[in-house]
Enzyme design. Structure first.
Site, PDB file in Angstrom:
ATOM      1  N   ASP A  73      -9.025  -6.373  -4.323  1.00 53.40           N
ATOM      2  CA  ASP A  73      -8.619  -5.072  -3.790  1.00 53.40           C
ATOM      3  C   ASP A  73      -9.275  -3.975  -4.632  1.00 53.40           C
ATOM      4  O   ASP A  73      -8.943  -3.814  -5.803  1.00 53.40           O
ATOM      5  CB  ASP A  73      -7.088  -4.963  -3.847  1.00 53.40           C
ATOM      6  N   SER A 132       0.837  -1.202   0.000  1.00 48.51           N
ATOM      7  CA  SER A 132       0.000   0.000   0.000  1.00 48.51           C
ATOM      8  C   SER A 132       0.879   1.262   0.000  1.00 48.51           C
ATOM      9  O   SER A 132       1.749   1.410  -0.856  1.00 48.51           O
ATOM     10  CB  SER A 132      -0.930  -0.049   1.209  1.00 48.51           C
ATOM     11  N   HIS A 170      -8.163  -5.048   0.030  1.00 47.53           N
ATOM     12  CA  HIS A 170      -6.843  -4.422   0.182  1.00 47.53           C
ATOM     13  C   HIS A 170      -6.038  -5.071   1.308  1.00 47.53           C
ATOM     14  O   HIS A 170      -4.814  -5.199   1.218  1.00 47.53           O
ATOM     15  CB  HIS A 170      -7.055  -2.929   0.463  1.00 47.53           C
TER      16      HIS A 170
END
Lengths: 382, 201
Positions: A322, A157, A355
């Site tokens: 995601d 991320s 995610h």
């Protein structure tokens, strides 16, 4: 709390605070005269310092990536599933460095630290930090630790953005960049979610324009709402459905607005817990760093052109469900790397957790992570 | 070394930028990187193969030719585009070949010959869908959905204005045989073609 430490754990670890007294100039034009970085390391640096790996944390992360601080600690570090003896980031072979980024709220200098020029907490006066600023401070940390070149810089991320930034700003100082569940820039939708989170915080009456510490107050409610919104974007519809469905806490509707569905009470609980441990100004700052990240911007929007200086090899991984940073965003990055003739490998991993999947060791993810880093270890003689 | 790899590596120049479509576990690219100093990528969809590639230092991209094509690659960005034993498994081999020669200067293609005598024999005498070393599947589970003969392939190349620079014919074990050279469409099991859009050589 573990009764005994698992054999694949790095065991008991303790963070150290490293002071930096040389001023650091930031992208916003301001500079910090001095700052501290809180760091944990696992494993042993080898004689030629070739086996060092940097772990970059995401929005709410920190230096405590693996192991336990004490036998009383409820849960191990945030990436314990992937860091440890025999795990993908194998601490028998690598020297692993994990830090709390500048602007954080877990011991590194940030908005809740004392501003030496006023003797009060920085609060809203703390400069807005960018991903490039973090990388710059991490490079100084590498200098301090005697690491000329990282075997790999790894992040998921927002952490993946730091790995990418490393490849552009210090091309000769890393051999591999592992960019996981990340994106080359935020979309309008991503920024919109961040804005809702920031509004939740800044509109809390306890926020006091960011000077809540001076008032002995905490914008708990705002931070809780911000986390609730954020948390929704970390999960997938399917994983939320699987975990909670439409399950009620009690048997029948109560025709009111209290938390009746399990998912509501889960989100409230997550939000409340977060609001007790995280600093609101840091949250604002981290989301802004996300918004501003766009390495292609300086190259007229051409990411392939922006990638020109990179010398490392890339591993890019995305996760099928995601929707925060979709596989398409990773592919955009991969295609720019291909165009720029960089060495890159890419896989989209099938995982139902949205995610958050980058924190969960699914078999294929673990296999790829292990195989890639095994090869990196062989390459650097670790 | 496998004879087909031996032949292919002779057609790849030192330092060439190479794309391998359906690169499997990366054996060929690994070999070309080490022996010819080649650079480049493999495309693959099999998860185990992808992991193996990553573990041996072969750059591999998870990409499905049937659904994603080669749109993400620029014109002429590769010296050579390879496709070994995968042409018969894609949905539109004609389009793949055109794309190969769009992104690469030269293509190297290998595929099993459906006109090999043993396959003809099996169909003619037993009346069953043929099986062989090169085509070991049943009709219902075969990944090989676009089988052709050497003559078919050459006709397609003619139709598309693609020049065949070289052709080598080998048997199912990738061994060179003089019989296969003599009567390739009947006796050759696997052909290795080197194709290009360039006119003069």
């Amino acid at each position: 709390m573990p009764d005994s430490l698992p054999s694949d754990s790095v065991g008991l670890v303790s963070p150290q605070t490293i002071p930096f007294d040389e001023p650091i100039e930031l992208a916003c034009g301001q500079s910090l005269e001095r700052y501290d970085l809180v760091v944990e390391t696992y494993g042993t640096l080898n004689a030629d310092a070739s086996n060092a790996v940097l772990i970059c944390h995401a929005l709410s992360g920190h230096h405590h990536a693996a192991g336990y601080h004490s036998m009383d600690e409820r849960k191990p570090g945030w990436w314990d599933s992937c860091i440890g003896p025999g795990k993908p980031v194998d601490t028998h072979r690598f020297f692993v460095v994990s830090l709390n980024n500048l602007g954080g709220c877990h011991g590194s200098t940030g908005p809740s630290s004392i501003n030496p020029s006023t003797g009060k907490p920085y609060g809203p006066d703390f400069p807005v930090i960018t991903v490039a600023d973090w990388v710059k401070s991490q490079a100084r940390l590498a200098d301090r630790l005697g690491i000329q070149q990282w075997a790999a810089v790894i992040g998921g991320s927002l952490g993946g953005m730091q790995a990418l930034q490393w490849s552009l700003d210090y091309p000769e100082r890393l051999r591999h960049a592992l960019v996981i569940a990340s994106t080359p820039r935020l979309s309008a939708q991503n920024i919109a979610f961040n804005e809702v989170a920031r509004q939740a915080i800044t509109s809390d009456r306890e926020f006091h324009d960011g000077r809540y510490q001076d008032f002995g107050a905490l914008p708990r409610r705002g931070l809780m709402l911000a986390r609730m919104v954020g948390h929704i974007t970390y999960l997938s519809d399917a994983s939320m459905g699987e975990k909670f469905g439409r399950e009620l806490r009690e048997e029948a509707y109560k025709f009111g607005f209290d938390a009746e569905f399990q998912v509501e009470s889960y989100l409230r609980y997550q939000g409340e817990r977060f609001s007790e441990i995280f600093d609101a100004n840091t949250y604002l700052l981290m989301t802004r760093a996300l918004d501003y990240f766009d390495p292609a911007y300086a190259a007229g929007g051409d990411l392939a052109k922006a990638l020109a200086p990179a010398q490392c090899e890339f591993l890019v991984l995305s996760f099928s469900t995601d929707w925060r940073f979709t596989p398409a965003r990773s592919e955009e990055m991969v295609n720019a790397m291909i165009q720029a003739r960089k060495k890159v490998s890419y896989a989209e991993i099938d995982a139902p957790w949205g995610h958050d999947a980058f924190l969960i060791p699914t078999p294929r993810y673990t296999d790829i992570f292990t195989a890639y880093l095994d090869r990196v270890a062989r390459e650097v003689g670790a | 070394m496998r004879p087909d790899l031996e032949i292919i590596q002779q057609w790849v120049q030192p330092g060439n930028h190479v794309l391998d479509l359906g690169c499997g576990n990366g054996t060929l690219l690994d070999f070309l990187q080490r022996e010819r100093g080649a650079t480049g990528f493999g495309l693959e969809i099999n998860p185990d193969h992808i992991t193996t590639c990553m573990g041996r230092g072969v750059s591999v991209i998870e990409q499905n030719l049937d659904t994603q094509g080669l749109d993400n690659f620029d014109d002429g960005m590769f010296d050579v585009v390879l496709m070994t034993q995968a042409l018969q498994a894609v949905r539109r081999p004609d389009k793949v070949i055109e794309e190969m020669l769009r992104v690469g200067r030269e293509g190297i293609v290998t595929f099993p010959n459906f006109a090999h005598w043993r396959l003809r024999w099996g169909l003619a005498l037993k009346g069953r869908m043929p099986e062989s070393d090169a085509l070991p599947y049943k009709w219902y589970n075969t990944p090989n959905i676009r089988l052709c003969t050497f003559k078919d392939f050459e006709a397609l190349c003619r139709q598309k204005g693609i020049r065949i620079k070289s052709r080598r014919v080998v048997d199912g074990q990738h061994q060179n045989s003089w019989l296969a050279r003599l009567w390739p469409n009947l006796l050759g099991e696997i052909a290795i073609y080197r194709i290009t859009r360039e006119n003069a050589s």
